[in-house]
Design a protein around this motif. Structure first.
Motif, PDB file in Angstrom:
ATOM      1  N   HIS A 203       0.847  -1.077   0.078  1.00 39.66           N
ATOM      2  CA  HIS A 203       0.069  -0.023   0.094  1.00 39.66           C
ATOM      3  C   HIS A 203       1.040   1.302   0.019  1.00 39.66           C
ATOM      4  CE1 HIS A 203      -2.984   3.108   0.707  1.00 39.66           C
ATOM      5  NE2 HIS A 203      -2.218   3.277   2.037  1.00 39.66           N
ATOM      6  N   ALA A 204       1.636   1.264   0.902  1.00 41.69           N
ATOM      7  CA  ALA A 204       2.548   2.552   1.087  1.00 41.69           C
ATOM      8  C   ALA A 204       3.808   2.732   0.213  1.00 41.69           C
ATOM      9  CB  ALA A 204       2.939   2.889   2.448  1.00 41.69           C
ATOM     10  N   GLY A 205       4.032   1.349  -0.402  1.00 37.37           N
ATOM     11  CA  GLY A 205       5.513   1.470  -1.199  1.00 37.37           C
ATOM     12  C   GLY A 205       6.518   1.526  -0.400  1.00 37.37           C
ATOM     13  N   THR A 206       7.473   2.477  -0.551  1.00 39.04           N
ATOM     14  CA  THR A 206       8.768   2.284   0.114  1.00 39.04           C
ATOM     15  C   THR A 206       8.250   2.884   1.614  1.00 39.04           C
ATOM     16  OG1 THR A 206       9.765   4.030   0.458  1.00 39.04           O
ATOM     17  CG2 THR A 206       9.327   3.664  -1.761  1.00 39.04           C
ATOM     18  N   LYS A 207       8.364   1.845   2.608  1.00 41.60           N
ATOM     19  CA  LYS A 207       8.446   2.129   3.810  1.00 41.60           C
ATOM     20  C   LYS A 207       9.402   2.140   4.666  1.00 41.60           C
ATOM     21  CE  LYS A 207       4.338   3.149   5.840  1.00 41.60           C
ATOM     22  NZ  LYS A 207       3.370   2.065   6.130  1.00 41.60           N
TER      23      LYS A 207
ATOM     24  N   LYS B 130      -1.164   0.727  -5.859  1.00 37.86           N
ATOM     25  CA  LYS B 130      -0.914   1.314  -4.687  1.00 37.86           C
ATOM     26  C   LYS B 130      -0.876   2.948  -4.414  1.00 37.86           C
ATOM     27  CE  LYS B 130       3.511   2.001  -3.710  1.00 37.86           C
ATOM     28  NZ  LYS B 130       3.655   3.296  -4.143  1.00 37.86           N
ATOM     29  N   SER B 131      -0.929   3.269  -3.116  1.00 35.52           N
ATOM     30  CA  SER B 131      -1.036   4.594  -2.997  1.00 35.52           C
ATOM     31  C   SER B 131      -0.059   5.581  -3.815  1.00 35.52           C
ATOM     32  CB  SER B 131      -1.042   4.833  -1.504  1.00 35.52           C
ATOM     33  OG  SER B 131      -0.696   6.133  -1.184  1.00 35.52           O
ATOM     34  N   LEU B 132      -0.539   6.775  -4.133  1.00 35.25           N
ATOM     35  CA  LEU B 132       0.588   7.557  -4.796  1.00 35.25           C
ATOM     36  C   LEU B 132       1.606   7.927  -3.437  1.00 35.25           C
ATOM     37  CD1 LEU B 132      -1.070  10.374  -6.972  1.00 35.25           C
ATOM     38  CD2 LEU B 132       0.315   8.158  -7.677  1.00 35.25           C
ATOM     39  N   TRP B 133       2.845   8.008  -3.802  1.00 31.65           N
ATOM     40  CA  TRP B 133       3.850   8.381  -2.727  1.00 31.65           C
ATOM     41  C   TRP B 133       3.991   9.928  -2.609  1.00 31.65           C
ATOM     42  CZ3 TRP B 133       8.365  11.133  -2.164  1.00 31.65           C
ATOM     43  CH2 TRP B 133       9.180  10.568  -1.076  1.00 31.65           C
TER      44      TRP B 133
ATOM     45  N   TRP C 192       7.734   2.039  -6.972  1.00 31.50           N
ATOM     46  CA  TRP C 192       8.250   1.073  -6.274  1.00 31.50           C
ATOM     47  C   TRP C 192       7.246   0.456  -5.200  1.00 31.50           C
ATOM     48  CZ3 TRP C 192      13.647   0.464  -6.083  1.00 31.50           C
ATOM     49  CH2 TRP C 192      14.064  -0.496  -5.250  1.00 31.50           C
ATOM     50  N   GLY C 193       7.196  -0.846  -5.251  1.00 29.64           N
ATOM     51  CA  GLY C 193       6.469  -1.812  -4.464  1.00 29.64           C
ATOM     52  C   GLY C 193       5.093  -1.936  -4.965  1.00 29.64           C
ATOM     53  N   GLY C 194       4.769  -1.450  -6.276  1.00 33.09           N
ATOM     54  CA  GLY C 194       3.640  -1.606  -6.892  1.00 33.09           C
ATOM     55  C   GLY C 194       3.476  -2.879  -7.397  1.00 33.09           C
ATOM     56  N   SER C 195       2.417  -3.166  -8.155  1.00 30.63           N
ATOM     57  CA  SER C 195       2.116  -4.434  -8.773  1.00 30.63           C
ATOM     58  C   SER C 195       1.702  -4.038  -9.972  1.00 30.63           C
ATOM     59  CB  SER C 195       0.895  -5.232  -8.096  1.00 30.63           C
ATOM     60  OG  SER C 195       0.918  -6.416  -8.901  1.00 30.63           O
TER      61      SER C 195
ATOM     62  N   TYR D 291      -6.450   7.229  -2.522  1.00 31.10           N
ATOM     63  CA  TYR D 291      -5.481   6.230  -3.254  1.00 31.10           C
ATOM     64  C   TYR D 291      -5.651   5.094  -2.112  1.00 31.10           C
ATOM     65  CZ  TYR D 291      -4.984   9.875  -6.653  1.00 31.10           C
ATOM     66  OH  TYR D 291      -5.046  10.989  -7.415  1.00 31.10           O
ATOM     67  N   ASP D 292      -6.664   4.647  -1.585  1.00 31.27           N
ATOM     68  CA  ASP D 292      -6.396   3.348  -0.723  1.00 31.27           C
ATOM     69  C   ASP D 292      -6.490   2.179  -1.453  1.00 31.27           C
ATOM     70  OD1 ASP D 292      -5.916   4.861   1.374  1.00 31.27           O
ATOM     71  OD2 ASP D 292      -7.791   4.764   2.207  1.00 31.27           O
ATOM     72  N   TYR D 293      -5.230   1.771  -1.969  1.00 30.95           N
ATOM     73  CA  TYR D 293      -5.163   0.540  -2.728  1.00 30.95           C
ATOM     74  C   TYR D 293      -4.341  -0.349  -1.706  1.00 30.95           C
ATOM     75  CZ  TYR D 293      -6.624   2.695  -7.187  1.00 30.95           C
ATOM     76  OH  TYR D 293      -7.398   3.285  -8.170  1.00 30.95           O
ATOM     77  N   SER D 294      -4.845  -1.595  -2.086  1.00 33.64           N
ATOM     78  CA  SER D 294      -4.018  -2.707  -1.219  1.00 33.64           C
ATOM     79  C   SER D 294      -3.821  -2.554  -0.043  1.00 33.64           C
ATOM     80  CB  SER D 294      -2.652  -2.863  -1.885  1.00 33.64           C
ATOM     81  OG  SER D 294      -2.663  -3.253  -3.319  1.00 33.64           O
TER      82      SER D 294
END
Ligand code: HEA
Ligand code: HEA
Ligand code: CUA
Ligand SMILES: [Cu+2]
Lengths: 270, 114, 304, 612
Positions: A69-73, D327-330, D390-393, D595-598
């Motif tokens: 969800h948050a990406g880089t944590k 995923k949420s926008l960073w 980063w960290g997305g799918s 953006y509340d994904y995953s």
């Protein structure tokens, strides 16, 4: 070391397709500035591009079916990112300051008495120029005097104007080598732009204003003059004049042979 | 819809309030007339300095304009959102006027106009 | 779902929709007039010697017009206040005054325009003698009325003196009759010129009051340039007509809207009084803005 | 899916509510006040203009390439434009003799290409179409705040477009002074094209102003309950700032337009200095005006305008990326603050277009600084979007491909803005093809890609069907390759000194013509014209699958299985498909960010804004 560095610069000069430079003094800072900024740009682009491609490979849906969800944590990576942003800011702003030093070099007009002073006037679709003649002084002028056969707006009653050397719709404009040339650029109809690519000099020619620009030719030769501002249907044909850079003797000879405004031949500045 | 509406009743003021406002409007009206007379009067005086004349005329105009804006247009008791919008506008307005003018004031050395 | 907050304010912002709308619109108007004002300043500062016109507008009339506009502004807000206490009749009365004031303003402005179109300046090839007050001066520029064939003329310019040839269409039919060239015309000169300093100008005006003007016969061949006081006369008149013209259009537009709400649109007072008041308020805001622009325009173009 | 079932029942309710005045075709599609219909009207008109603008450019590229060709053929013969040359001669007359493009026609087409692309294609598409269709839905509003003003704004746009279009066919043709319309040129050209241009612009500006008022008021006033400022989707923020830019930057151009119109029609001298001698004669004007004033007023609009072109695109890209990385926008907040910062700063950088007009060191230092500063928020926006990967799918569907391609393309365009921002470097680069390449990278592969992505992305919402994925990918790959083929060589040409707006492609100062002179264009530079022409033609061909796909899919595309086929969180997907008049059957109550994904602990990988 310095030789290596200049090889390096030269490499980029060619890589970017910068044209031949014939005015070291004012042109080199321009070229260097362009090259430095492109280093910065290339570095940023490559850095981000590698990261980008890595992301696309590493995080595609097949390889990474479940997103985070948050990406880089992990703090580590966000530190890195913040670091990158800070670095970018620093480069953008920090690099800017030394670059200005160079920029002001380029715009600082040299002393008129150590330079060749010329007036340049654009018109649809040709260039005119005027040398001050023997006395080194231009006749008084004002836009109110401008007519079709007086592109410079010279005051017809001013004695200083008699020995001036005007060249209307010139094909060639001569200047001596290794001495700054100051051009006062203006226009009598629409906006043009006086550009000599090899000298790295450009100045818009704006009716109602006479604006100085300068360059210092470091090689003799024949250089293209362009008009860089849309000025009507003949805009593309206005790239038809040339600057001829002579040795001082040749230049003096040439000038002496030119007819003056008041009749008779011209003469050098001295 | 239900959610927003119940909290606000009709947007009316009480009669006392309104008559107080009316007095203010009349006062502002008179002030504006006086301001106009002052501007015209000053003009007849002919200060020696043109700058002073301009400054005084604009000063009076600004006062008059603020009166109109504050009282007739109720800006003095407006909602925050309106201030925000006008704040942006003021910023850009000042930018437009100030920078353009300073661009004219700062030409390369030895530039000749006309 | 219906559109909310057309009459009641939204709780968190505290305003109804059209009020946000009008303020946004006024913000853009500020930029519009701002650009014109900065153009005014630049043209004025950059005007070459002797080309900036001043002191030719009719100040008493301008002052009166200012008062008219201010009056209309206060009646708008009084009308709105009347609605607030439910007094529809008084609102009708006040807004009627507003509309009349608007018409009066436009009427007076048109009269001023007409005066200008009748006035001319002529630039001569050589100097002649004219009376300025009691003094006789030599000048090559005169302003005043232009008389030709016994009539005051409007809109004359250098081209008009040369005349125009007949215009024919393809079949040889005349579509525009020829205008014969002018050999000479009369000027009834003013006893002053805008190139004087404000002080001199006021003085010359005072001295010449009541003194009869003599007509001057002017040969077309002596004329370098001739122009009525129209936009092309000078950058001053260019910006003067642009600013006041645009302002006049705003007055007209505002008056039409106020009239619509006052007359045909007044039915809404019965069906949705809150929304009706909003309309009155919003049109009023626009009206005050138009007034506000004039507050700056008046000193800037009439007095400075 | 739950949304679907509740849709059905409400469709019924909606019909019942409205059946007493079933609107006719004209009312429903032409004079509609429904923001969705208006959005589609905007979109189709803008796409048509986009295509038209591109066709103009193809003719110009032919003329340029002929410059390179002519030197190799004997006697510098210029050949007529293939296919359309004869047509042009028939339609336009003298300006296209024998189907050959004259310099007048080239200048007309150039000015109109710029004008059409900016004011009639991209702004209406990005702001008018996407803004209208998506913004009210995303904030949970029933419509725009002022529906009739909205309709008027489209009509003004349409009228403006018609005036611009008609101006091609008047004697002498359309405006020829560039989209920048610099005075005195714009006033001294004897044809009436410029007057048409100015009147057209007044309509387009009025249209944009009405639109801007409407958008801002809508976003301020009509957000659904719970839709706080920091829960707005980024796209809405982008449109909000865009609205402000239009609102405050356009009026000065309107003022300038009125003044130039006065110059052209009433003979005033707002932008004409004293002592102008045009065509061998002293111009019959009072003089005393300032040509630079026009430039200041134009670029006061012009620079904010370029952000008007890019911000909606960025907004679209952010939506697509969040959705397709699941995923949420960073850094949502940094995005918001950056876009606000761009809005602010964009008003104080305008004179970087005017470095060579004679500018003192203080003012140019000021504008160089602000120009560098404004690139920082752009960098931050890009950085946030990058880190969002980063960290997305990541799903590589067509909208996502366009959105991803936007990033490096905008990167190239934006980075090449930096050297232009320095007065000294701009000395060499100003008015060369480097500038052309710079801004086309941002607007063509940048904005156009973003908007293409948007079309593929929101198409299922508008029609209930998908566009073909396969042809979408063909469209993408082709466009991506040929955009670069067209614009990449321009950097090199520009750096080598190729000046813009040259009808002959610079033939006149090429080494073909002046073998001895230094500073002319070499054969390598000139020959790139041909590559670019081929690239541009292929780029056009690659749009054919798109056009067919677009219209074909309305009736025949793959059916979307639910109201929310992409599994998205924002509100526009929580309505029936297509949304009825009034949009939502029941006012949505927003309870979470956009953006509340995953979200960890949820069984689905997306949680809509109105769901607990
Ligand atoms: C959408 C349009 C758009 C955008 C966004 C920009 C953005 C910028 N522009 Fe551009 N510009 C135009 C459209 C645009 N421009 C147009 C139309 C013209 C010409 C008009 C005419 O004359 O006709 C022009 C001209 C123009 C000039 C005048 C040149 C001249 O005429 O001589 C200048 C000078 O400063 C300039 C500068 C900039 C800068 C500094 C930015 C900055 O905002 C850019 C900031 C962005 C970045 C710095 C990129 C950051 C990215 C990364 C760090 C990531 C790298 C990426 C990857 C590896 C994937 N532009
Ligand atoms: C938003 C702005 C925008 C856009 C998108 C473009 C797009 C393009 N531009 Fe343009 N251009 C300008 C703005 C823009 N341009 C401006 C402002 C100028 C300066 C003008 C001046 O000098 O005054 C300029 C100048 C300019 C020049 C320089 C001319 C000169 O200096 O002489 C060139 C040269 O190649 C060029 C080329 C192109 C090309 C090949 C595209 C391509 O990218 C086009 C891509 C588009 C398509 C391939 C069409 C897609 C069509 C569809 C998808 C149709 C769908 C239709 C339906 C469904 C009905 N442009
Ligand atoms: Cu002169 Cu272009
Ligand atoms: Cu810019």
């Amino acid at each position: 070391m310095t030789e290596l560095y200049s090889k390096f610069l030269e490499f980029f000069h060619n890589l970017l397709h910068l044209p031949v430079l014939a005015a070291e003094k004012n042109g080199a800072p321009v070229d260097h500035l362009i090259i430095y900024i492109h280093w910065l740009m290339i570095a940023l682009f490559i850095g981000w591009f590698l990261y980008f491609v890595y992301c696309l490979w590493r995080f595609n849906a097949k390889r990474n079916p479940k997103a985070d969800h948050a990406g880089t944590k992990s703090h580590m990576s966000s530190y890195i990112e913040v670091g990158v942003i800070v670095a970018e800011l620093f480069i953008l702003i920090g690099a800017a300051i030394p670059m200005w030093a160079k920029a002001s070099d380029v715009t600082k007009i040299p002393d008129a008495d150590k330079a060749t002073v010329i007036q340049v006037v654009g018109q649809q679709f040709a260039w005119n120029c005027r040398y001050p003649g023997k006395d080194g002084k231009f006749g008084k002028q004002s836009m109110t005097f401008v007519t079709s056969d007086n592109p410079f707006g010279v005051d017809p009653n001013d004695p200083d104007g008699k020995d001036d050397v005007p060249k209307t719709s010139f094909a060639e404009m001569h200047v001596p080598v290794n001495k700054p040339v100051i051009c006062y650029v203006s226009s009598k109809d629409v906006i043009h732009s006086f550009k000599i690519i090899a000298m790295r000099v450009t100045q818009d020619a704006i009716p109602g204003m006479r604006i100085p620009c300068w360059f210092e030719p470091s090689k003799t030769g024949r250089y293209q003059i362009n008009c860089a501002q849309l000025c009507g249907n003949g805009h593309s044909t206005m790239s038809s004049g040339f600057v001829i850079v002579d040795t001082q003797e040749d230049y003096d000879k040439w000038l002496a042979a030119q007819p003056t405004a008041g009749g008779g031949a011209g003469g050098s500045l001295e | 819809m239900s959610d927003h509406s119940h909290s606000t009743e009709a947007h009316k003021h009480s009669p006392q309030e309104v008559s107080k406002h009316v007095k203010i409007y009349i006062g502002v009206f008179l002030a504006l007339l006086v301001g106009t007379v002052v501007t015209v009067g000053l003009n007849a005086v002919h200060f020696d300095s043109i700058k002073l004349t301009v400054a005084i005329a604009l000063f009076v105009a600004v006062i008059k304009a603020s009166l109109v804006a504050c009282y007739f247009m109720h800006l003095i008791s407006e909602k925050k959102m309106i201030y925000v919008i006008l704040g942006f506008t003021a910023f850009f307005f000042v930018g437009l006027m100030f920078i353009t003018l300073s661009a004219y004031a700062d030409l390369p050395a030895n530039t000749v106009t006309h | 779902m219906e559109i909310p907050f057309t009459s009641k304010p939204r709780p968190d912002t505290g305003i109804y929709n059209s009020k946000v709308g009008i303020w946004l619109f006024l913000a853009s108007e500020v930029m519009l007039f701002g650009a014109l004002f900065s153009a005014y300043i630049l043209l004025r500062v950059g005007a070459p010697e002797g080309t900036w016109v001043h002191g030719l507008l009719n100040i008493p009339i301008g002052t009166f017009n200012t008062a008219v506009l201010i009056t209309s502004s206060v009646t708008v807000v009084l009308g709105w206040a009347s609605l607030q206490v439910g007094n529809f009749g008084r609102y009708k009365f006040y807004q009627a005054i507003t509309i009349l004031c608007a018409l009066a303003f436009l009427g007076i402005k048109s009269y001023e325009y007409r005066e200008k179109f009748l006035h001319h300046e002529v630039w001569l090839n050589h100097k002649i003698k004219v009376k300025h007050g009691h003094q006789e001066v030599e000048t090559d520029r005169i302003i005043g009325h232009l008389e030709y064939e016994g009539h005051h003329q409007y809109f004359w310019n250098t081209k008009r003196l040369k005349g125009t040839p007949e215009e024919k269409d393809k079949d040889g039919k005349v579509i525009k009759a020829a205008v014969p060239p002018v050999e000479s015309f009369k000027m009834i000169p003013d006893a002053f010129h805008y190139t004087m300093t404000p002080k001199e100008l006021a003085h010359a005006r005072k001295e010449s009051a009541g003194v009869a003007h003599e007509e001057i016969e002017i040969k077309a061949s002596d004329v370098k340039r001739l122009s009525a006081f129209v936009p092309s006369h000078s950058t001053y008149f260019a910006i003067y007509f642009t600013l006041t013209g645009l302002h006049g259009l705003h007055v007209l537009g505002g008056a039409i809207v106020i009239f619509y709400i006052w007359g045909p649109g007044a039915k809404m007072w019965k069906t949705d009084p809150q929304r009706y008041m909003n309309r009155v308020e919003v049109s009023g805001l626009f009206w005050h803005f138009v007034d506000l622009v004039w507050i700056f325009l008046f000193p800037v173009i009439y007095l400075l | 899916m739950q949304a679907t079932t509740h849709t059905e029942s409400h469709k019924g309710a909606h019909d019942a509510h409205h059946h007493h005045h079933e609107p006719g075709f004209l009312q429903k599609y032409v004079f509609s006040t429904d923001h969705k219909i208006i959005g589609i009207q905007y979109g189709l008109t803008a796409l048509a203009f986009l295509f038209f603008g591109f066709l103009l450019m193809l003719c110009m590229r032919w003329s340029i390439a002929e410059g390179a060709n002519a030197a190799q053929i004997k006697d510098y013969v210029i050949r007529p434009i293939p296919l359309v040359g004869g047509l042009l001669e028939k339609l336009l007359g003298d300006v296209a003799p024998k189907g050959i493009m004259s310099a007048d026609l080239y200048n007309s087409f150039g000015a109109m290409h710029g004008t059409i692309m900016v004011f009639l294609a991209i702004v209406p598409l990005a702001f008018g179409a996407f803004g209208n269709y998506v913004v009210p839905l995303q904030i949970g509003a029933p419509d725009m705040a002022f529906p009739r003003v909205n309709m008027a704004s489209y009509q003004f746009y349409f009228i403006g477009g018609v005036i611009m279009f008609v101006s091609f066919f008047i004697p002498g043709g359309a405006a020829q002074a560039g989209w920048t319309s610099y005075s005195p040129l714009a006033t001294t050209i004897p044809t009436h094209g410029q007057a048409f241009w100015l009147v057209g612009m007044v309509f387009l500006i009025s249209s944009s102003l009405l639109g801007a008022v409407n958008f801002i008021a809508t976003i301020i006033q009509l957000r659904a309950p719970g839709m706080t400022w920091m829960r707005l989707p980024f796209f809405v923020w982008a449109q909000f700032v865009t609205g402000f830019l239009l609102l405050l930057a356009f009026p000065p151009l309107e003022a300038a337009g009125v003044m130039q119109l006065m110059d052209n029609v009433f003979g005033t001298s707002f932008f004409l200095p004293t002592g102008l001698a045009v065509g061998g004669r002293l111009a019959d004007v009072s003089g005393g005006g300032s040509p630079l004033l026009w430039q200041h007023l134009f670029w006061f609009l012009g620079h904010p305008e370029v952000y008007v072109l890019i911000l909606p695109g960025m907004g679209v890209v952010a939506e697509i990326i969040a959705n397709n990385t699941r995923k949420s926008l960073w850094g949502y907040k940094s995005l918001v603050y950056s876009v606000l910062a761009i809005g602010f700063i964009s008003f104080i950088v305008w004179a970087h277009h005017m470095y060579l007009t004679g500018m003192g060191t203080k003012i140019s230092a000021f504008f160089q600084t602000t120009t560098m500063i404004i690139s920082i928020p752009s960098v931050i926006i890009l950085t946030c979007l990058f880190i969002s990967l980063w960290g997305g799918s990541i799903r590589f569907n067509t909208p996502m491909l366009f959105a991803l391609a936007f990033l490096p393309m905008f990167g190239i365009g934006g980075l090449t803005g930096l050297p232009l921002g320095f007065a000294a470097a701009d000395l060499h680069l100003h008015d060369t093809y480097y500038v052309i390449a710079h801004f086309h990278y941002v607007v063509a592969p940048g904005t156009i890609f973003a908007l293409m992505g948007g079309i593929y992305y929101w198409f299922p919402k508008m029609t209930g069907r998908f566009m073909s994925e396969f042809w979408g990918k063909v469209h993408f790959v082709g466009s991506f390759i040929f955009m670069n083929v067209v614009f990449q060589p321009m950097f090199i040409q520009g750096m080598a000194g190729m000046i813009r707006r040259m009808a002959d492609g610079g033939l006149n100062y090429s080494t073909f013509k002046n073998p001895g002179a230094v500073g002319g264009l070499g054969a390598d530079v000139m020959n790139m014209h041909k590559i670019i022409l081929i690239g541009a033609v292929c780029l056009g061909l690659c749009q054919i699958p798109f056009i067919i796909n677009l219209f074909w899919s309305i009736k025949n595309g793959k059916k979307a299985t639910s109201d929310n086929p992409w599994g998205s969180t924002t509100l526009e997907w929580q309505t029936p498909t297509p949304p009825p008049h009034g949009n939502f059957d029941k006012e949505p109550i927003v309870v979470r960010g956009p953006y509340d994904y995953s979200l960890p602990g949820k069984d689905k990988d997306f949680t809509p804004q109105n769901q607990a």
